[in-house]
Design a protein around this motif. Sequence first.
Motif, short mmCIF file in Angstrom:
data_model
loop_
_atom_site.label_atom_id
_atom_site.label_comp_id
_atom_site.label_asym_id
_atom_site.label_seq_id
_atom_site.Cartn_x
_atom_site.Cartn_y
_atom_site.Cartn_z
N UNK A 146 -1.51 -34.36 1.36
CA UNK A 146 -1.38 -35.37 0.31
C UNK A 146 -0.17 -36.26 0.54
N UNK A 147 0.66 -35.91 1.52
CA UNK A 147 1.84 -36.71 1.83
C UNK A 147 1.77 -37.10 3.30
N UNK A 148 1.19 -38.25 3.57
CA UNK A 148 0.98 -38.72 4.93
C UNK A 148 1.54 -40.12 5.11
N UNK A 149 1.81 -40.48 6.34
CA UNK A 149 2.30 -41.83 6.64
C UNK A 149 1.12 -42.68 7.08
N UNK A 171 -4.37 -42.69 10.73
CA UNK A 171 -4.87 -42.22 9.44
C UNK A 171 -4.53 -43.23 8.34
N UNK A 172 -5.55 -43.49 7.50
CA UNK A 172 -5.39 -44.43 6.38
C UNK A 172 -5.90 -43.79 5.09
N UNK A 173 -5.39 -44.30 3.98
CA UNK A 173 -5.76 -43.78 2.67
C UNK A 173 -7.20 -44.13 2.33
N UNK A 174 -7.91 -43.19 1.72
CA UNK A 174 -9.27 -43.40 1.25
C UNK A 174 -9.24 -43.49 -0.28
N UNK A 175 -10.19 -44.21 -0.85
CA UNK A 175 -10.24 -44.34 -2.30
C UNK A 175 -10.46 -43.00 -2.98
N UNK A 176 -11.10 -42.08 -2.27
CA UNK A 176 -11.28 -40.71 -2.75
C UNK A 176 -10.11 -39.89 -2.23
N UNK A 177 -9.30 -39.36 -3.12
CA UNK A 177 -8.08 -38.65 -2.71
C UNK A 177 -8.38 -37.39 -1.91
N UNK A 178 -9.62 -36.95 -1.90
CA UNK A 178 -10.00 -35.76 -1.14
C UNK A 178 -10.46 -36.09 0.27
N UNK A 197 -10.49 -33.73 3.42
CA UNK A 197 -9.24 -33.03 3.74
C UNK A 197 -9.47 -31.54 3.96
N UNK A 198 -10.41 -30.97 3.24
CA UNK A 198 -10.62 -29.52 3.37
C UNK A 198 -11.35 -29.14 4.65
#
Length: 215
Positions: A146-149, A171-178, A197-198
């Motif tokens: 949950x803490x990525x650059x 790696x980029x952020x997705x609208x779905x936090x999972x 992520x899982x």
Amino acid sequence: MTENQRLKIILDRLNFKTQKEFAESLNIQQGSLSDILRERIGISNAIKDRLFLKFNVNIKWLEDGEGEPFLKKGPVISETKEGVPYFNVSLADEDLSILEESQAEYFVNYKPFNDCTAYLPVYGDSMYPKYASGEIIAVREITNFDVLQWGEAYVIMTNEKSNHLRSIKLIFEHSDKNKLILRSSNPNFKGDTIVEKNSITALYIIKGKITRNLI
């Protein structure tokens, strides 16, 4: 002069008493070394890595005859597990899941990256052109997904849920936090990959690289 012939010069300059001792220092069979010196086979990337890391051999000189046979400074192999473990593995290896210290080939003491988790060689075509075949990357393990650059390069490994992916990706952020967006900056590999992520078994941020040709 071929790189095999230049290896004979390295052998002479390192002052090993026998070819067997030199072969053992490179973790290869004496017969394999003999075949290399007789130019029956080539010098593998793994052997070049050991020459570079253990003896500061200038691989640019070994391959092309440019520069001097030895570099003046660089990483050194630690005899007491001091430093960061080096794993001679390919990211394409389906059996690669997590890096365990007991499986390290040796430890590299190189101050700029001594806070990292591991060194890995880059073999074949990289999804991220900044890291080319023949270079060695220094990586640090990430345990909190949950803490990525965002936008940084990571080595990512996944389970069967994401097809056992093993790659270097941005790696980029997705609208779905999972979920995470994985992207290649290599124009030969287009399109994004979305993973949950899982499904990630191991994640390492790339902190830098050392090259067999230059420090």
